[in-house]
Write an enzyme that holds these catalytic residues in place. Structure first.
Site, PDB file in Angstrom:
ATOM      1  N   HIS A   1       0.855  -0.983  -0.028  1.00 19.77           N
ATOM      2  CA  HIS A   1       0.144  -0.167   0.117  1.00 19.77           C
ATOM      3  C   HIS A   1       0.949   1.218   0.029  1.00 19.77           C
ATOM      4  O   HIS A   1       1.815   1.136   0.736  1.00 19.77           O
ATOM      5  CB  HIS A   1      -0.779  -0.001   1.314  1.00 19.77           C
ATOM      6  CG  HIS A   1      -1.749   1.256   1.436  1.00 19.77           C
ATOM      7  ND1 HIS A   1      -1.487   2.044   2.339  1.00 19.77           N
ATOM      8  CD2 HIS A   1      -2.951   1.568   1.152  1.00 19.77           C
ATOM      9  CE1 HIS A   1      -2.316   3.163   2.263  1.00 19.77           C
ATOM     10  NE2 HIS A   1      -2.945   2.886   1.372  1.00 19.77           N
ATOM     11  N   ASN A   2       0.495   2.357  -0.714  1.00 17.22           N
ATOM     12  CA  ASN A   2       1.390   3.575  -0.765  1.00 17.22           C
ATOM     13  C   ASN A   2       2.768   3.027  -0.886  1.00 17.22           C
ATOM     14  O   ASN A   2       3.589   3.688  -0.321  1.00 17.22           O
ATOM     15  CB  ASN A   2       1.302   4.342   0.561  1.00 17.22           C
ATOM     16  CG  ASN A   2      -0.243   4.893   0.678  1.00 17.22           C
ATOM     17  OD1 ASN A   2      -0.925   5.111  -0.265  1.00 17.22           O
ATOM     18  ND2 ASN A   2      -0.088   5.632   1.892  1.00 17.22           N
TER      19      ASN A   2
ATOM     20  N   ASP B   1      -0.064   6.074  -6.912  1.00 20.42           N
ATOM     21  CA  ASP B   1      -1.288   7.230  -6.690  1.00 20.42           C
ATOM     22  C   ASP B   1      -0.816   8.421  -7.680  1.00 20.42           C
ATOM     23  O   ASP B   1       0.181   8.895  -7.551  1.00 20.42           O
ATOM     24  CB  ASP B   1      -0.878   7.632  -5.110  1.00 20.42           C
ATOM     25  CG  ASP B   1      -2.154   7.998  -4.305  1.00 20.42           C
ATOM     26  OD1 ASP B   1      -3.207   8.086  -5.026  1.00 20.42           O
ATOM     27  OD2 ASP B   1      -2.080   8.047  -3.164  1.00 20.42           O
TER      28      ASP B   1
ATOM     29  N   HIS C   1       1.235  11.354  -2.099  1.00 20.25           N
ATOM     30  CA  HIS C   1      -0.038  10.928  -1.477  1.00 20.25           C
ATOM     31  C   HIS C   1      -0.718  12.372  -1.586  1.00 20.25           C
ATOM     32  O   HIS C   1      -0.429  13.244  -0.919  1.00 20.25           O
ATOM     33  CB  HIS C   1       0.340  10.544  -0.049  1.00 20.25           C
ATOM     34  CG  HIS C   1      -0.775  10.108   0.620  1.00 20.25           C
ATOM     35  ND1 HIS C   1      -1.424   8.888   0.136  1.00 20.25           N
ATOM     36  CD2 HIS C   1      -1.290  10.269   1.851  1.00 20.25           C
ATOM     37  CE1 HIS C   1      -2.454   8.534   0.991  1.00 20.25           C
ATOM     38  NE2 HIS C   1      -2.306   9.107   2.102  1.00 20.25           N
TER      39      HIS C   1
ATOM     40  N   GLU D   1      -4.144   4.406  -8.529  1.00 22.09           N
ATOM     41  CA  GLU D   1      -5.321   5.090  -7.754  1.00 22.09           C
ATOM     42  C   GLU D   1      -5.076   6.554  -8.694  1.00 22.09           C
ATOM     43  O   GLU D   1      -4.188   7.330  -8.515  1.00 22.09           O
ATOM     44  CB  GLU D   1      -4.915   5.420  -6.381  1.00 22.09           C
ATOM     45  CG  GLU D   1      -6.248   6.041  -5.607  1.00 22.09           C
ATOM     46  CD  GLU D   1      -6.004   6.151  -4.073  1.00 22.09           C
ATOM     47  OE1 GLU D   1      -6.121   7.276  -3.786  1.00 22.09           O
ATOM     48  OE2 GLU D   1      -5.563   5.123  -3.600  1.00 22.09           O
TER      49      GLU D   1
ATOM     50  N   GLU E   1       1.058   0.025  -5.429  1.00 22.25           N
ATOM     51  CA  GLU E   1       0.226   0.849  -5.728  1.00 22.25           C
ATOM     52  C   GLU E   1       0.796   2.153  -6.057  1.00 22.25           C
ATOM     53  O   GLU E   1       2.130   2.488  -5.692  1.00 22.25           O
ATOM     54  CB  GLU E   1      -0.587   1.193  -4.389  1.00 22.25           C
ATOM     55  CG  GLU E   1      -1.779   2.299  -4.548  1.00 22.25           C
ATOM     56  CD  GLU E   1      -2.391   2.619  -3.191  1.00 22.25           C
ATOM     57  OE1 GLU E   1      -3.433   3.028  -3.000  1.00 22.25           O
ATOM     58  OE2 GLU E   1      -1.627   2.590  -1.927  1.00 22.25           O
TER      59      GLU E   1
END
Length: 635
Positions: free
Chosen positions: A171-172, A203, A216, A250, A201
């Site tokens: 994640h991230n 973003d 982020h 994302e 992931e």
């Protein structure tokens, strides 16, 4: 012979006279003896003659070598099988392997292979025998590790549909610290890929000069170009695993920059990028297997229209087309997108503290998002689909549609609808992600979501702790390839298994671990020399009724060679889901322990017999010289 071998090995280093501490360490290195400097310094100081000061003779070195290498617990085992206490013939080695190590297939060939590999003394090796020196090297080797050597390579069936596997997920991935102010860095991707992670992931946000950036959103984390991220992925994607890599996008970019993203993915990844169904087949009723998708990168993103339409479009070069995606979005407490930050200056808050402004309305609002067809068409087997409910999915969802569920909502579902949750994960890939309010990028316990068959349980790889240790331990299995086949009862669509009620799915295991000793454990940070007051915690993670923790006694001021000789027993109902963690701590006070090292592995990967347990640091790095020694037995 052992005496002569030893002198021949070291005499060169003593040609010019006695040696100092540096020389002593160099010689141990040359002999390939792993050591902790603090322990060597301590043993060296004890050996040094007060008169001669800081140097030692050949005899002194032999004493140091013995103190570090000739462990009495190994000596005891060796003597039990060696008639003269000096030599172990191959026939006796076979007996040891069968009786003590439960290696029932062991034969002459096995024994010979071990002798050839580990016996350092030529004359002994030529006679097909083993000296104590060889026995020590064998007992300290990876072959005698607590982790089954068969599980160090890919041994599971890799031809089942993707949804039948636990998949190592991050994640991230771009963050290497916290998610509020921390740096974004390409190293986040490199290190996750080198660990065998198979779902990253990304973003994505609009950047300047029409170049999408990764960070982020709405926070002060630093920004990196999307293009650079894809270059790093291209370089490291299949270095640690040949199995498919999923890029979970994302996506917050405008259609124009989504097109740039699509071009980047196509141009940089080239043939690695999967952009149409494999084998040209449009049978979309069953997901392909990891084997069929080897060396392919899959894009996980929203998609519009059908595969067929995308294939027709691929034939014409088209650009600039977008389509509206409308979906109802409720401001749940778990949106993966973090809410914008506001700086608040209320008297009760400390100055400049950040808080999340949660939107007050909880009503469903329809959000229109534009998606560039060029990016949409790159999505084949991993289409992001908003999770509505299990009933809704059962009725409408296709096998290539995946859901992402935030940990808080997922936890409620585990509690109240475990059976439906498992029915869901037998059909659809489900990704769980940490809630947005984990500012320090802390992690949740992944076990509760593996227990209901969630495939992609995404963790912050940059945050050390028990959660990440469970993650690393689980994916040691199956050759560290990042895919672990789920147990039958989490793949069968008619299963009635739930973690709370294992019922007929229980295959009870009675596990007994005799913790014998430790070797060269890291000294306490409070010790000026090589001391610690070590204790070992052995913990089982699994379905709720298998959770257990046992604790050894404390050995006072001995990190070099603590002895416990304590036995711990566990009854495990669902060993296929259970993990076991050995954690060594230094007792600082009655209420406070300091972490020294740990090792976590799946219960099904435990080796039986006398085994060494390697130890890892907080950051997951192997402590070269530290280990535990235990006897493991189960039925």
């Amino acid at each position: 012979t052992s005496h002569t071998w030893f002198w021949n090995l070291i005499q060169n280093d003593f040609k010019t006279g006695n040696i100092d501490l540096e020389g002593c360490m160099r010689l141990l290195e040359k002999m390939q003896i792993p050591f902790d400097e603090e322990h060597v310094k301590h043993v060296f100081k004890k050996t040094v003659d007060k008169q001669t000061g800081q140097i030692i003779s050949m005899d002194d070195f032999k004493a140091i070598y013995r103190a570090l290498v000739h462990r009495p617990e190994f000596q005891e085992l060796f003597k039990a099988y060696s008639s003269d206490g000096k030599i172990l013939p191959d026939t006796q080695l076979i007996k040891f392997l069968v009786k003590e190590q439960f290696e029932t297939e062991a034969n002459e060939t096995t024994a010979l292979e071990i002798i050839m590999k580990y016996e350092p003394i030529d004359e002994v090796r030529k006679k097909r025998q083993m000296s104590f020196e060889g026995f020590i090297r064998y007992m300290s080797s990876e072959e005698c590790s607590i982790f089954k050597s068969q599980h160090r390579t890919v041994y599971q069936d890799m031809n089942q549909p993707l949804c039948d596997y636990f998949i190592s997920s991050s994640h991230n991935t771009y963050l290497i610290a916290d998610q509020l102010m921390g740096p974004s860095h390409l190293w986040g991707y490199t290190s996750a890929l080198l660990k065998g992670c198979r779902c990253l992931e990304i973003d994505c946000w609009d950047g300047t000069n029409n170049e999408p950036i990764v960070y982020h959103g709405h926070t002060l984390t630093s920004k990196i170009p999307f293009r650079s991220v894809i270059h790093v992925i291209d370089k490291y994607a299949f270095m640690s695993s040949a199995y498919p890599l999923v890029l979970s996008l994302e996506n917050h970019c405008s259609p124009k920059q989504q097109e740039v993203m699509a071009d980047c993915l196509k141009n940089i990844l080239g043939d690695k990028l999967l952009s149409s169904p494999i084998g040209g087949e449009i049978d979309m009723t069953r997901l392909p297997s990891p084997e069929a998708l080897k060396f392919k990168v899959l894009i996980k993103n929203k998609k519009t229209g059908t595969i067929e339409e995308a294939l027709l479009r691929m034939e014409d070069e088209y650009h600039g087309e977008t389509e509206d995606l409308s979906e109802s979005v409720s401001a749940s407490d778990d949106t993966d997108e973090t809410q914008p930050l506001q700086r608040t200056r209320t008297p009760t808050k400390r100055r400049g503290e950040y808080r999340f402004s949660h939107l007050p309305q909880k009503k469903s609002k329809v959000k229109k998002a534009k998606i560039a067809l060029a990016l949409s068409d790159l999505v084949v087997y991993t289409k992001s689909q908003k999770f509505v409910s299990f009933e809704h999915s059962l009725e409408h969802q296709k096998c290539y549609e995946n859901n992402s569920i935030g940990e808080s909502q997922a936890r409620k579902l585990v509690r109240h609808s475990a059976e439906e949750f498992i029915a869901h994960t037998t059909r659809f890939i489900t990704r769980i992600y940490p809630r947005g309010t984990r500012m320090s990028s802390s992690n949740y316990n992944p076990q509760e979501f593996w227990n209901v068959g969630c495939q992609m349980v995404a963790l912050n790889f940059q945050t050390p702790g028990t959660q990440m240790e469970l993650q690393d331990g689980k994916f040691l299995d199956n050759g560290g390839c990042g895919y672990v086949l789920k147990p039958d009862f989490l793949r069968d669509r008619n299963t009635t298994f739930t973690p709370q009620n294992v019922g007929a799915y229980s295959k009870p295991m009675s596990l007994s671990i005799r913790l014998i000793s430790g070797h060269q454990l890291p000294p306490s940070s409070l010790s000026k020399t090589n001391k610690a007051d070590p204790l070992v915690q052995i913990e089982i993670f699994g379905v709720p009724e298998d959770q257990a923790r046992k604790k050894s006694s404390v050995v006072k001021s001995n990190a070099l060679s603590p002895k416990w000789n304590e036995t711990f027993s566990f009854n495990i109902q669902v060993p296929e889901l259970a993990m076991i963690r050995f954690c060594v701590e230094d007792e600082v006070s009655l209420v406070n322990n300091e972490f020294l090292g740990q090792y976590t592995l799946p219960v099904m990967s435990l080796n039986t017999g006398y085994r060494n347990i390697p130890l890892l640091s907080k950051e997951g790095i192997k402590l070269e010289s530290a280990s535990l020694f235990a006897h493991v037995w189960y039925y």
